[in-house]
Scaffold this motif. Sequence first.
Motif, mmCIF file in Angstrom:
data_model
loop_
_atom_site.group_PDB
_atom_site.id
_atom_site.type_symbol
_atom_site.label_atom_id
_atom_site.label_comp_id
_atom_site.label_asym_id
_atom_site.label_seq_id
_atom_site.Cartn_x
_atom_site.Cartn_y
_atom_site.Cartn_z
ATOM 1 N N THR A 30 0.845 -1.188 0.000
ATOM 2 C CA THR A 30 0.000 0.000 0.000
ATOM 3 C C THR A 30 0.885 1.244 0.000
ATOM 4 O O THR A 30 2.120 1.127 0.025
ATOM 5 C CB THR A 30 -0.906 0.026 1.249
ATOM 6 N N ALA A 31 0.263 2.407 0.038
ATOM 7 C CA ALA A 31 1.033 3.655 0.099
ATOM 8 C C ALA A 31 1.913 3.696 1.343
ATOM 9 O O ALA A 31 2.999 4.272 1.329
ATOM 10 C CB ALA A 31 0.091 4.857 0.072
ATOM 11 N N ALA A 32 1.480 3.045 2.423
ATOM 12 C CA ALA A 32 2.256 3.026 3.672
ATOM 13 C C ALA A 32 3.497 2.153 3.560
ATOM 14 O O ALA A 32 4.438 2.302 4.330
ATOM 15 C CB ALA A 32 1.382 2.543 4.822
ATOM 16 N N GLY A 33 3.502 1.220 2.622
ATOM 17 C CA GLY A 33 4.666 0.367 2.427
ATOM 18 C C GLY A 33 4.327 -1.099 2.386
ATOM 19 O O GLY A 33 3.203 -1.501 2.098
ATOM 20 N N VAL A 34 5.330 -1.892 2.702
ATOM 21 C CA VAL A 34 5.220 -3.340 2.725
ATOM 22 C C VAL A 34 5.217 -3.766 4.191
ATOM 23 O O VAL A 34 6.109 -3.359 4.945
ATOM 24 C CB VAL A 34 6.414 -3.985 1.977
ATOM 25 N N PRO A 35 4.243 -4.560 4.625
ATOM 26 C CA PRO A 35 4.224 -4.975 6.033
ATOM 27 C C PRO A 35 5.565 -5.556 6.468
ATOM 28 O O PRO A 35 6.153 -6.389 5.785
ATOM 29 C CB PRO A 35 3.123 -6.036 6.065
ATOM 30 N N GLY A 36 6.061 -5.067 7.599
ATOM 31 C CA GLY A 36 7.327 -5.552 8.134
ATOM 32 C C GLY A 36 8.537 -4.766 7.681
ATOM 33 O O GLY A 36 9.606 -4.895 8.261
ATOM 34 N N LEU A 37 8.379 -3.974 6.614
ATOM 35 C CA LEU A 37 9.502 -3.183 6.090
ATOM 36 C C LEU A 37 9.121 -1.705 6.067
ATOM 37 O O LEU A 37 8.920 -1.118 5.007
ATOM 38 C CB LEU A 37 9.885 -3.646 4.681
ATOM 39 N N PRO A 38 9.018 -1.070 7.214
ATOM 40 C CA PRO A 38 8.614 0.337 7.239
ATOM 41 C C PRO A 38 9.684 1.240 6.648
ATOM 42 O O PRO A 38 10.862 0.873 6.606
ATOM 43 C CB PRO A 38 8.428 0.614 8.732
ATOM 44 N N ALA A 52 -1.027 3.567 -8.928
ATOM 45 C CA ALA A 52 -2.169 2.899 -8.301
ATOM 46 C C ALA A 52 -3.198 3.920 -7.827
ATOM 47 O O ALA A 52 -2.838 5.009 -7.377
ATOM 48 C CB ALA A 52 -1.695 2.056 -7.114
ATOM 49 N N ARG A 53 -4.472 3.557 -7.905
ATOM 50 C CA ARG A 53 -5.539 4.409 -7.379
ATOM 51 C C ARG A 53 -5.350 4.608 -5.880
ATOM 52 O O ARG A 53 -5.210 3.656 -5.124
ATOM 53 C CB ARG A 53 -6.915 3.764 -7.609
ATOM 54 N N GLY A 54 -5.328 5.855 -5.440
ATOM 55 C CA GLY A 54 -5.258 6.163 -4.023
ATOM 56 C C GLY A 54 -3.905 5.926 -3.375
ATOM 57 O O GLY A 54 -3.781 6.042 -2.158
ATOM 58 N N ALA A 55 -2.896 5.582 -4.154
ATOM 59 C CA ALA A 55 -1.554 5.321 -3.610
ATOM 60 C C ALA A 55 -0.522 5.894 -4.577
ATOM 61 O O ALA A 55 0.025 5.166 -5.407
ATOM 62 C CB ALA A 55 -1.340 3.827 -3.399
ATOM 63 N N PRO A 56 -0.249 7.196 -4.496
ATOM 64 C CA PRO A 56 0.616 7.838 -5.483
ATOM 65 C C PRO A 56 2.062 7.356 -5.494
ATOM 66 O O PRO A 56 2.780 7.602 -6.449
ATOM 67 C CB PRO A 56 0.535 9.325 -5.115
ATOM 68 N N ASN A 57 2.485 6.662 -4.428
ATOM 69 C CA ASN A 57 3.858 6.150 -4.399
ATOM 70 C C ASN A 57 3.920 4.643 -4.684
ATOM 71 O O ASN A 57 4.919 3.984 -4.404
ATOM 72 C CB ASN A 57 4.525 6.474 -3.058
#
Length: 196
Positions: free
Chosen positions: A44-52, A154-159
């Motif tokens: 997601t836009a926040a990243g990959v779980p476990g890899l902040p 991606a829709r809603g995830a500009p990064n």
Amino acid sequence: MTRIPTLLRLSGVLMSAALAGCSLLGSDSDFTPPPSRAATFRITAAGVPGLPPGTAFSKKAIEALEPGYVVSSVTMATEQSESVAALALFREGLQVLQVLPGPGGKIGAVHGVSESLVGPNGERIGMTFRETRVDRAACREGQGNWLGMPICTARGAPNVTFVFAIPGYISAGSLPDDVTLAGATLQRIIWVPPVG
């Protein structure tokens, strides 16, 4: 003698049903193919779980954060570079993620390359452009090593971006026509740390 007309009628009914099924499959309405593997990560836009963001770019640090994965050094190509040193995460012998170095010894872009990954809106590696429901206006043609490959936000995830492949397509200097683009296949999901 009466069996032949009955068989012909039955085959006509089956053919009509098959054609109806084909027209339903060709529709854009609510089509989502079943996932072929259980999802291991949702990018997601926040990243990959476990890899902040801010995770150290090191084999040891990533292995500590992602137990169950084997982390190995690899060399990979990106859109602009033929050879980038990266760390790849493997599970059961299959490559799932490629982590590139970022500034300050931290992780940079993370490339998802396994069909077991899910994008921000449920996108899966192997889906067609049509199945991902990406907006054409959110896409550009890749350059360098990815010339002719549609690259879309991606829709809603500009990064988060998607890289699609079109077998046999030769770049004409822009995205292909809608019919060709609809059949492009999602090859990788890329997350980059948010700016700021």
